[in-house]
Design an enzyme around this catalytic site. Structure first.
Site, mmCIF file in Angstrom:
data_model
loop_
_atom_site.group_PDB
_atom_site.id
_atom_site.type_symbol
_atom_site.label_atom_id
_atom_site.label_comp_id
_atom_site.label_asym_id
_atom_site.label_seq_id
_atom_site.Cartn_x
_atom_site.Cartn_y
_atom_site.Cartn_z
ATOM 1 N N GLY A 188 24.411 2.817 29.623
ATOM 2 C CA GLY A 188 25.675 3.539 29.028
ATOM 3 C C GLY A 188 26.586 3.874 30.040
ATOM 4 N N ARG A 195 22.492 -3.488 28.125
ATOM 5 C CA ARG A 195 21.186 -2.657 28.125
ATOM 6 C C ARG A 195 19.742 -3.503 28.112
ATOM 7 N NH1 ARG A 195 21.996 2.897 27.034
ATOM 8 N NH2 ARG A 195 23.850 3.496 26.154
ATOM 9 N N ASP A 231 15.441 3.910 33.835
ATOM 10 C CA ASP A 231 14.705 2.766 33.316
ATOM 11 C C ASP A 231 15.248 1.537 34.160
ATOM 12 O OD1 ASP A 231 13.098 3.732 31.517
ATOM 13 O OD2 ASP A 231 14.197 3.159 29.775
ATOM 14 N N LYS A 276 22.815 6.367 38.360
ATOM 15 C CA LYS A 276 23.736 6.437 37.351
ATOM 16 C C LYS A 276 22.951 6.914 35.995
ATOM 17 C CE LYS A 276 24.454 3.960 34.315
ATOM 18 N NZ LYS A 276 23.824 4.152 32.920
ATOM 19 N N THR A 277 23.373 8.409 35.556
ATOM 20 C CA THR A 277 22.943 8.629 34.302
ATOM 21 C C THR A 277 24.081 9.874 33.850
ATOM 22 O OG1 THR A 277 21.517 10.081 33.310
ATOM 23 C CG2 THR A 277 21.145 9.910 35.451
ATOM 24 N N ASP A 334 23.158 11.943 31.746
ATOM 25 C CA ASP A 334 22.580 13.241 31.272
ATOM 26 C C ASP A 334 21.776 14.033 32.289
ATOM 27 O OD1 ASP A 334 20.721 11.371 31.075
ATOM 28 O OD2 ASP A 334 20.521 11.266 29.148
#
Lengths: 543, 543
Positions: free
Chosen positions: B92, B156, B187, B213-214, B216
């Site tokens: 995302g 994804r 992941d 990169k996230t 959350d």
């Protein structure tokens, strides 16, 4: 401070914690239009009339009708006296409300000696119940350039019955008020004018000045080019997952916000209610329009897009108005039968329309009533209704092989997001000038005017300042056999530059990806001085 | 550029129109950590191990396991050669992704001669299908400091089967790649490490470097103190109409975002999933907690408030997990009967829980299945479920005379709002440094590392730069009888400073109104250099 009326208590105290952005906004001192920087005089214009039915307006406002609008000019002087001024917030919140109050406060501090200012709490009810707080420098400081209406809170009460006028009179007498500033929208300013008329008719000294405040931009005229109106109401147009349908709350009666957002972000589709009404579009034609663009984009490889609709879309579709009117009539005469025999009472066009509505909407129309037994149109989630109807159409086209993708519509409803943000730099300056001007008008003994700041495309120092006769903005509506004064809502003008610009671009925006992200509101740096696109185009900008 | 894979086409061309805020961001040149400003060398640290089960990780990564993490030090030199580098976005979107790419690009432009850079389109699928775009200066320019992932888009897909590895090998051979940078979450970085291992095992020259990169915040360790993580994810906490329940999308697995938002805005209630799990709270205890605060506030005159919950709240409630597990089991063995005899198959605790759930949620649990026949937990609208359950409780208290107000809960679901904004100044600088560093690691011949920038509380020039061995972050999970490598998700630590700060304040926030409006993200002026509260507290700040 009392909370007996259930309104928000004051919580911004010297010990309150601010975010860094909030703190930095507290310390900004605001520029004033040149004319307000030193001595000025208030110059009357010509005798005024009304927006419509001047005879009726004349009868409703015998003491005020015909009075001139005024402008402030450099030079001259006002009497050196102390004033007692009250202020009230009326209606839904909008960024900048606090700055109107600080504008009034600063005027009294710098231009008069020994003045006192009161804030009525919780809207007009605070006037009637004499609930107020004395506004001191320390108290007011914490709200400078801040969002929200929580300094004194707002309310939606009206002062309209003889008893209510009486209660208001008692309060202003008790506080010995020289003036009252009402910060509010079209209804609240109509009410302010009724108060001004009532006080004058009763030979009271209290003058009343209005300040324009509306989030949806429907209080606008030549002299009030813009009101406390988020010039920066922004959302992000770069989300490209499936189709997003954004419903914009602040546009029940007019589509100004939808138009401004479209001009700022270039969505694939934007529906402007005034156009729908002018062209007598049907729900079918609106959903066909949307469906066609979705299919064309799918062919071009774009299985996503963004649609903007005004919250009040349904109110603009004539056939929906007919259906709702007939339903109210039918439901008033008894319960409906489950077998649907009641549907025969609908005119055939309305019957057809009812049948194409999604089941959930049908149920909502039949089940949810307001206290008067009427269908609650405002509760219909228009964005969800459109998604369901478009889905059904796309399913059919899929069966016919005319659409090959999967459609997933994601509704979004933007409401208080737009109302509760920090005022932009423009909002702050504009509202501060409005407040400063309102106090100046009271100081000069004026009543029944709305504070007006103009020439907004120019630097702040060149802004013009004055007061517009509220009666000159009014027309009458006949309700329950009586004439009622109203300030006409300013609708999106289909011949105006902002709509024309939109109309000339929307074909390109619909099929290509021209999204623009207006980004977050900036208070410093090169992007802090932006004014909104609608205003810019109205002022003659080319793009 | 092809759109055959259904992904977004490139639309930011020199002729594209930008908003003023976007334009102003384009022209900003970014500071670099000192060590990246002139010549440097890459210094190996000690041999590394794994986060858990080093034996298994060693078997899964025989060519990489044990390799040292590295740091960049001033002085020394890297070979003067031209490089061919590919980059891919995975998962995302998050603000700052474009800046990682421009960081790599600028490194190649300024530190090597004649290098070439390719962007794989639409995520890892672009690698497997050899769909790419050559990244030129003109192309990249239009994305500098801009939000979104639309420069090359993301996807994804995973590269995990032998065929998929083969396809990836063919692509990197065809393009003669010296290196590949994978920008992604836990992941995706696990996948990057598997690719690095695979390429090395096959004696290929292509090195692989990950970039964190996230949205959350669950990819975090000593060396990766923060990832591309909106340090400015903000909403406005000043809406005081009834109770608002805000569900924060970006926190399926961890509650970092909820905690950060709570620290920034001081809501009346914030539920942290990790605490719910640690204390084995039940749905009843969570809703009781909320209901109690609502009642206490009502007594204090506040009939409104703000509640923050993480999107993945249900996943943290052990009894909900049991119920869902049992339902999956029951549903796998045949249809359920309408009379409800199937409920007897539930354990009594699960049966009780099922019965207190709102009807709509019961139906959702029974009707909506994913392709594997499992309950779709992610589709449950937790914020709506909580509102209904709290409503029921308040109705009861009202009957008992213990609550006298009307409760109106308004759900809000914040999703892409946080993902698609413009990167803040911090985001921009941090991501640019990550990209610059990733290219430096590839230039020095490293593989299987994740680009790491640290000391983030200091000015940019003092930031530390290096690469962390991806295998050192890994543990294994047993799935379907096989060991699978995973980077452990970083959860909110209940003993950490950010949570402790929250826990010490929440009682005060719940009953008083301590709301803070963080305001819109600023790119200039005094508020532009703010870093997020979580990071600040982790770095030892006192408040």
């Amino acid at each position: 401070m009392s909370t007996a009326n259930g309104n928000t208590k004051h919580d911004r105290s010297p010990s309150a914690v601010y975010s860094e952005v909030q703190s930095s906004r507290l310390q900004v001192s605001l520029p004033l239009p040149s004319v307000l920087k030193s001595s000025f005089s208030v110059v009357d214009g010509p005798k005024s009339s009304a927006a419509g039915n001047p005879d009726q307006i004349g009868k409703l406002f015998p003491n005020l009708f015909g009075q001139p609008s005024v402008s402030l000019k450099a030079g001259g002087s006002l009497p050196d006296k102390s004033l007692k001024i009250g202020v009230v917030l009326s209606g839904g919140q909008a960024p900048g409300g606090h700055n109107v109050i600080t504008g009034i406060f600063d005027y009294l501090q710098t231009r008069t000696h020994g003045s006192t200012m009161y804030g009525f709490r919780g809207g007009p009810a605070g006037i009637m119940k004499c609930k107020y707080v004395k506004l001191t420098g320390e108290f007011v400081y914490h709200y400078r350039n801040q969002g929200g209406f929580d300094m004194i809170c707002s309310g939606r009460d009206k002062i309209e019955t003889p008893e209510q006028f009486k209660a208001a009179q008692e309060t202003v007498k008790k506080l010995d008020l020289d003036g009252l500033v009402v910060i509010g929208g079209d209804d609240s300013n109509t009410n302010a004018c009724l108060l001004a008329e009532n006080f004058r008719a009763n030979n009271m000294k209290t003058r009343v000045i209005g300040c324009p405040k509306t989030i949806d931009g429907d209080l606008k005229c030549k002299e009030v080019p813009i009101n406390i109106f988020r010039n920066d109401w922004k959302f992000n147009g770069r989300c490209t997952i499936h189709w997003k349908i954004l419903s914009l709350l602040m546009g029940r009666a007019a589509s100004h916000i939808t138009l401004e957002c479209a001009l700022q972000t270039h969505p694939n589709i934007a529906i402007i209610g005034e156009e729908v009404a002018a062209q007598k579009q049907t729900l079918k034609s609106v959903t066909d329009y949307i469906t066609n663009i979705i299919c064309k984009r799918a062919e071009a490889g774009y299985n996503y897009g963004i649609i903007l609709i005004p919250e009040g879309l349904i109110d603009f579709i004539p056939e929906m108005q007919s259906l709702i009117g007939e339903l109210n009539e039918i439901l008033a005469h008894g319960p409906i039968d489950k077998e649907g025999a009641w549907k025969k009472k609908l005119r055939s066009q309305s019957h057809e329309l009812f049948e194409i509505l999604p089941k959930a909407i049908q149920e909502q129309l039949l089940l949810e009533r307001d206290p008067h037994g009427n269908v609650q149109v405002a509760k219909i989630e228009t964005e969800k209704m459109l998604i369901q109807m478009v889905e059904a159409k796309l399913d059919n086209r899929k069966k016919e092989g005319k659409y090959k993708r999967d459609f997933k519509g994601q509704p979004h409803f933007f409401g208080y997001e737009g109302r509760c943000g920090l005022p932009s730099k423009f909002d702050s300056n504009y509202c501060y000038a409005l407040g400063f001007c309102a106090a100046a008008l009271l100081h000069s003994g004026k009543t029944g005017l709305i504070s007006s700041v103009g020439n907004l495309g120019a630097p702040v120092e060149d802004w013009t300042v004055g007061g517009t006769a509220l009666t000159s903005l009014m027309d009458v509506e006949r309700r329950h056999g009586k004439f009622k004064p109203v300030i006409k809502k300013a609708m999106v003008e289909l011949e105006g530059a902002p709509f024309k610009r939109f109309a000339s671009m929307r074909g390109d925006w619909s099929l290509k990806n021209r999204y623009i992200n207006p980004g977050p509101v900036q208070f410093a740096g090169p992007s802090a001085d932006i004014i909104n696109h609608t205003l810019r185009l109205e002022l003659g900008a080319k793009a």
